[in-house]
Design a protein around this motif. Structure first.
Motif, PDB file in Angstrom:
ATOM      1  N   ASN A 550      50.179   3.754 -34.886  1.00  0.00           N
ATOM      2  CA  ASN A 550      49.303   4.716 -33.757  1.00  0.00           C
ATOM      3  C   ASN A 550      47.742   4.535 -34.138  1.00  0.00           C
ATOM      4  OD1 ASN A 550      51.825   6.556 -33.651  1.00  0.00           O
ATOM      5  ND2 ASN A 550      50.955   7.570 -35.075  1.00  0.00           N
ATOM      6  N   VAL A 551      47.198   3.930 -34.424  1.00  0.00           N
ATOM      7  CA  VAL A 551      45.602   3.438 -34.562  1.00  0.00           C
ATOM      8  C   VAL A 551      45.495   2.046 -34.340  1.00  0.00           C
ATOM      9  CG1 VAL A 551      43.537   3.799 -35.542  1.00  0.00           C
ATOM     10  CG2 VAL A 551      45.300   5.584 -36.172  1.00  0.00           C
ATOM     11  N   TRP A 552      46.458   1.432 -35.238  1.00  0.00           N
ATOM     12  CA  TRP A 552      46.039   0.064 -34.776  1.00  0.00           C
ATOM     13  C   TRP A 552      46.520  -0.219 -34.087  1.00  0.00           C
ATOM     14  CZ3 TRP A 552      47.031  -3.554 -40.246  1.00  0.00           C
ATOM     15  CH2 TRP A 552      46.081  -3.026 -41.141  1.00  0.00           C
ATOM     16  N   SER A 553      47.713   0.041 -33.300  1.00  0.00           N
ATOM     17  CA  SER A 553      48.572  -0.398 -31.971  1.00  0.00           C
ATOM     18  C   SER A 553      47.844   0.322 -30.837  1.00  0.00           C
ATOM     19  CB  SER A 553      49.969   0.099 -32.264  1.00  0.00           C
ATOM     20  OG  SER A 553      49.154   1.243 -31.462  1.00  0.00           O
ATOM     21  N   ASP A 554      46.057   0.503 -30.649  1.00  0.00           N
ATOM     22  CA  ASP A 554      45.365   0.935 -29.576  1.00  0.00           C
ATOM     23  C   ASP A 554      45.326   0.248 -29.389  1.00  0.00           C
ATOM     24  OD1 ASP A 554      43.459   3.402 -28.198  1.00  0.00           O
ATOM     25  OD2 ASP A 554      42.592   1.463 -28.534  1.00  0.00           O
ATOM     26  N   PRO A 555      44.996  -0.705 -27.347  1.00  0.00           N
ATOM     27  CA  PRO A 555      44.711  -1.729 -26.687  1.00  0.00           C
ATOM     28  C   PRO A 555      43.460  -2.338 -27.209  1.00  0.00           C
ATOM     29  CG  PRO A 555      45.030   0.271 -25.368  1.00  0.00           C
ATOM     30  CD  PRO A 555      46.180   0.507 -26.602  1.00  0.00           C
ATOM     31  N   GLU A 556      42.633  -0.850 -27.703  1.00  0.00           N
ATOM     32  CA  GLU A 556      41.282  -1.201 -27.936  1.00  0.00           C
ATOM     33  C   GLU A 556      40.906  -1.647 -28.804  1.00  0.00           C
ATOM     34  OE1 GLU A 556      37.149   0.823 -26.119  1.00  0.00           O
ATOM     35  OE2 GLU A 556      38.965   2.529 -26.112  1.00  0.00           O
ATOM     36  N   PRO A 559      42.869  -6.083 -30.606  1.00  0.00           N
ATOM     37  CA  PRO A 559      42.526  -7.004 -30.608  1.00  0.00           C
ATOM     38  C   PRO A 559      41.283  -7.086 -31.727  1.00  0.00           C
ATOM     39  CG  PRO A 559      41.532  -5.831 -28.328  1.00  0.00           C
ATOM     40  CD  PRO A 559      43.163  -5.258 -29.103  1.00  0.00           C
ATOM     41  N   ILE A 560      40.392  -6.694 -32.135  1.00  0.00           N
ATOM     42  CA  ILE A 560      39.634  -6.278 -32.663  1.00  0.00           C
ATOM     43  C   ILE A 560      40.333  -7.002 -34.364  1.00  0.00           C
ATOM     44  CG2 ILE A 560      37.575  -5.255 -33.890  1.00  0.00           C
ATOM     45  CD1 ILE A 560      37.160  -3.836 -31.742  1.00  0.00           C
ATOM     46  N   ILE A 561      41.296  -6.480 -34.518  1.00  0.00           N
ATOM     47  CA  ILE A 561      41.608  -7.083 -35.897  1.00  0.00           C
ATOM     48  C   ILE A 561      42.568  -8.204 -35.455  1.00  0.00           C
ATOM     49  CG2 ILE A 561      43.809  -6.052 -37.203  1.00  0.00           C
ATOM     50  CD1 ILE A 561      43.659  -2.999 -36.388  1.00  0.00           C
ATOM     51  N   LYS A 562      42.753  -8.786 -34.705  1.00  0.00           N
ATOM     52  CA  LYS A 562      43.416 -10.151 -33.929  1.00  0.00           C
ATOM     53  C   LYS A 562      41.933 -10.805 -34.325  1.00  0.00           C
ATOM     54  CE  LYS A 562      46.754 -11.787 -31.129  1.00  0.00           C
ATOM     55  NZ  LYS A 562      46.195 -13.615 -31.198  1.00  0.00           N
ATOM     56  N   ASP A 563      41.614 -11.121 -33.391  1.00  0.00           N
ATOM     57  CA  ASP A 563      40.405 -11.652 -33.202  1.00  0.00           C
ATOM     58  C   ASP A 563      39.032 -11.630 -34.063  1.00  0.00           C
ATOM     59  OD1 ASP A 563      42.350 -12.829 -31.329  1.00  0.00           O
ATOM     60  OD2 ASP A 563      41.989 -11.239 -29.823  1.00  0.00           O
ATOM     61  N   GLU A 564      39.479 -10.857 -34.806  1.00  0.00           N
ATOM     62  CA  GLU A 564      37.546 -10.152 -34.780  1.00  0.00           C
ATOM     63  C   GLU A 564      37.509 -10.496 -36.753  1.00  0.00           C
ATOM     64  OE1 GLU A 564      34.942 -10.796 -33.407  1.00  0.00           O
ATOM     65  OE2 GLU A 564      35.654 -10.884 -31.395  1.00  0.00           O
ATOM     66  N   ASP A 637      41.274   9.007 -36.929  1.00  0.00           N
ATOM     67  CA  ASP A 637      41.976   9.205 -35.325  1.00  0.00           C
ATOM     68  C   ASP A 637      41.394   7.760 -35.059  1.00  0.00           C
ATOM     69  OD1 ASP A 637      38.681   9.261 -34.024  1.00  0.00           O
ATOM     70  OD2 ASP A 637      38.709  10.898 -35.801  1.00  0.00           O
ATOM     71  N   LYS A 638      41.938   7.544 -33.512  1.00  0.00           N
ATOM     72  CA  LYS A 638      41.402   6.279 -33.418  1.00  0.00           C
ATOM     73  C   LYS A 638      40.174   5.757 -32.848  1.00  0.00           C
ATOM     74  CE  LYS A 638      46.200   5.847 -30.546  1.00  0.00           C
ATOM     75  NZ  LYS A 638      46.253   6.155 -29.005  1.00  0.00           N
TER      76      LYS A 638
END
Length: 652
Positions: A550-556, A559-564, A637-638
């Motif tokens: 629910n949180v990691w899948s958020d579109p904002e 990408p931060i987790i994936k790339d940064e 929360d997100k």
């Protein structure tokens, strides 16, 4: 089938206590040879902080003192003088009104012996003691002592060079560790979460009201208080007191679980991580389900209810009403027991302290159960509006049976995930749930019947409505298996998406690239000069799955987790054994030694030692130089999580 709930409770307590990874006291012994026939025995314990052990010579009339049993004394050897003790502390206790003597941090006992038989080379000594914190636990320690030097110390160990090296490697040299303390505000959901659990307990109590064991008692009990207690005012007063005692009883039933927390703050959470305990709960919930289906009755001994009912008549007054409330709890157990079991299981999967959650849930359950008795006593005319007892109550019980069945497979799934059995992959779990709710739909439509169902009748509006809800939920699950919808409504209950019968590119959440070994992830972070997102998680952690889905899948956020960041996910409940070359003995700063044999033991100890935390999920942001970038967070929360990730990047 008559079972003693008290016996089951004691057995579960003993099982929980056995699951603690760290004993509050670790004992060792030593032998000093004084002459050919005289020896000095020393028994010592390293005691965890805030725990204490009573002296052999604590004041009479106070707490139980420690006691040694020297097996064979008077026959093989004799005691020379009294047992001498190391440093002790004395404190006045108001409970017993005496000065009590005890050990803290370390307990030392010395006893000199003289052999009566020169060929004696081994003796046995048993120590009986209680170790206390907020609650006292009775313990027994057995020492098998060799007098010829072959085994001077059976408990204390000396680390080998490899274990010393691996112990040092597990302890990080963290910078700005004080920043972790900022995590106080991130768990602000805990109070509101208790209200959610209270609400769930209240809902469970409302459902219990409409079962055959409780519903018929409402008009009978209310009539007793309004018609057989003299004045109306006294009847209302007694009914309100009766309701209060019902709430009090269910509240009191939750208190023993707080004793578990005082032994180990994480002890009840082992329900969600221990393989065989999850299997045990799976079997128990199947047992509950079939009792609701009508194949047998789950009851407490009738003699309990009879004795309490007799006591209520003899005693009278407030105490008599209290006994009446206990009688209600016992005679309604066949319906309330499985619901309370579901409440116990559900609170172990919820966020926050399991004991606090259980107290909130049990109190909510008691309030809902007591409410009609009090309201109908105040407004007796409302009794005329109550529906008549009938087959609809059987429908409620059977529906609850299907829900218990679904929850049972959640516990089996926990065991499967932690044990890496590969039996209940995500699709298999969902198909089982689909079958359960399709069968529930068929039952509600009258196409499936159980032993205590009455003659076929025209379906009520309520039953038709429930069948539609069950059918739509089955369709929702089918769409989830087909990956048409993400099943976010069920986040945390089915196994994670990467635990699939289909081959996955990665065994990380959401297809992210993650490292499951800290050293490996740290090396990558240094090579790529990226900060670390350290994720302490668990295979059976419901809130971990909720955060990921629910949180990691958020579109904002994704990408931060994936790339940064470099994501390092450490599973603290993983029961898979480490390779023999990676198993070692870990020594705490206080001298206690712990065997590290599994992946979960390694990363659980790593989390506790370096971050002083044992909860999951638990997130830490680190620089490649092991600098704490900002406060740690847990289940948030997100918006909070997004701002937290950004604050870590700003401090890079």
């Amino acid at each position: 089938m008559k079972k003693s709930f008290l016996l089951l409770f004691v057995l579960i307590f003993q099982f929980f206590y056995a699951q603690t990874e760290e004993e509050p006291a670790v004992w060792s012994h030593n032998v000093e040879k004084l002459s050919d026939t005289e020896f000095q025995l020393q028994f010592s314990a390293k005691i965890l902080q805030d725990w204490f052990i009573y002296s052999l010579y604590t004041a009479e009339g106070g707490s139980m003192p420690s006691e040694f049993e020297f097996v064979g004394v008077g026959e093989d050897y004799k005691l020379v003088g009294k047992t001498k003790e190391g440093k002790t502390y004395t404190k006045y206790t108001e409970v017993f009104e005496v000065d009590e003597t005890f050990f803290k941090e370390e307990a030392v006992f010395n006893q000199q012996i003289e052999l009566l038989k020169p060929n004696v080379r081994q003796i046995k000594v048993i120590l009986y003691y209680q170790i206390c914190k907020e609650v006292c636990v009775l313990k027994e320690e057995e020492f098998n002592i060799s007098l010829d030097g072959s085994a001077l110390n059976l408990v204390a160990e000396k680390l080998d060079a490899r274990s010393e090296q691996m112990t040092a490697a597990l302890k990080l040299d963290l910078k700005h560790k004080e920043r972790l303390n900022g995590a106080e505000g991130v768990n602000k959901n805990s109070v509101s979460n208790l209200w959610v659990v209270f609400g769930l307990g209240f809902l469970g109590g409302l459902i219990a009201l409409f079962t055959p064991c409780v519903f018929p008692l409402i008009p009978l009990t209310v009539s007793f208080f309004t018609k057989h207690t003299g004045t109306r005012a006294k009847g209302i007063k007694n009914a309100l007191l009766y309701g209060f005692f019902i709430v009090l009883i269910y509240f009191l039933l939750s208190l023993p679980f707080h004793l578990f927390n005082s032994v180990d703050s994480q002890i009840l959470n082992t329900i969600a991580t221990n393989v065989w305990l999850n299997v045990f709960f799976f079997v128990i919930f199947i047992f509950f389900a079939f009792s609701f289906f009508g194949y047998y009755e789950l009851t407490l001994p009738n003699s309990w209810a009879n004795k309490l009912d007799s006591a209520s008549n003899k005693v009278g007054g407030a105490l008599g009403i209290f006994f009446m409330a206990i009688t209600l709890a016992i005679v309604s157990f066949s319906c309330t027991g499985p619901i309370l079991g579901g409440l116990l299981g559900s609170t172990t999967l919820a966020e926050g302290s399991v004991a606090n959650n259980l107290t909130a849930g049990m109190t909510g359950f008691g309030v809902a159960l007591a409410l009609p008795f009090m309201l109908f006593a105040l407004f007796p005319a409302w009794l005329n509006s109550l529906p008549k007892s009938g087959g609809w109550m059987t429908t409620v019980k059977v529906t609850l049976g299907f829900l218990e069945l679904a929850l049972a497979f959640k516990f089996l799934s926990n065991a499967d995930l932690v044990g890496h059995w590969g039996l209940l992959k995500r699709e298999v779990f969902l198909i089982i749930w689909i079958v359960i709710f399709v069968l529930l739909t068929l039952y509600l439509l009258g196409l499936l019947r159980f032993p205590h169902d009455g003659p076929k009748q025209k379906l009520s509006v309520g039953r038709k409505a429930l069948s539609i809800v069950s059918f739509l939920f089955s369709v929702y699950l089918i769409l989830g298996v087909a990956k048409v919808v993400p099943l976010k409504m069920l986040s945390g209950f089915p196994p994670p998406a990467f635990y699939s019968v289909l081959e996955q590119e990665t065994e990380c959440p959401l297809g992210l690239n993650c490292y499951k070994n800290f050293e490996e992830g740290l090396a990558v972070a240094k090579a790529e000069d990226k900060p670390i997102l350290l994720d302490f998680t668990g295979w059976a952690c419901v809130n971990c799955r909720k955060m990921e889905e629910n949180v990691w899948s958020d579109p904002e956020i994704y990408p931060i987790i994936k790339d940064e960041y470099i994501l390092i996910s450490l599973y603290v409940d993983d029961r898979k054994e480490l390779p023999k070359s990676e198993q070692f003995k870990f020594q705490y700063d206080g001298g206690r030694i712990k065997s590290i044999n599994t992946i979960g033991q390694k990363w659980g100890t790593f989390q506790t030692v370096n971050f002083n935390s044992a909860s999951q999920p638990y997130y830490v942001l680190l620089s490649p130089e092991l600098e704490i970038l900002t406060e740690a967070v847990q289940y948030v929360d997100k918006t909070t999580y997004l701002n937290w990730l950004k604050s870590g990047l700003n401090k890079k």
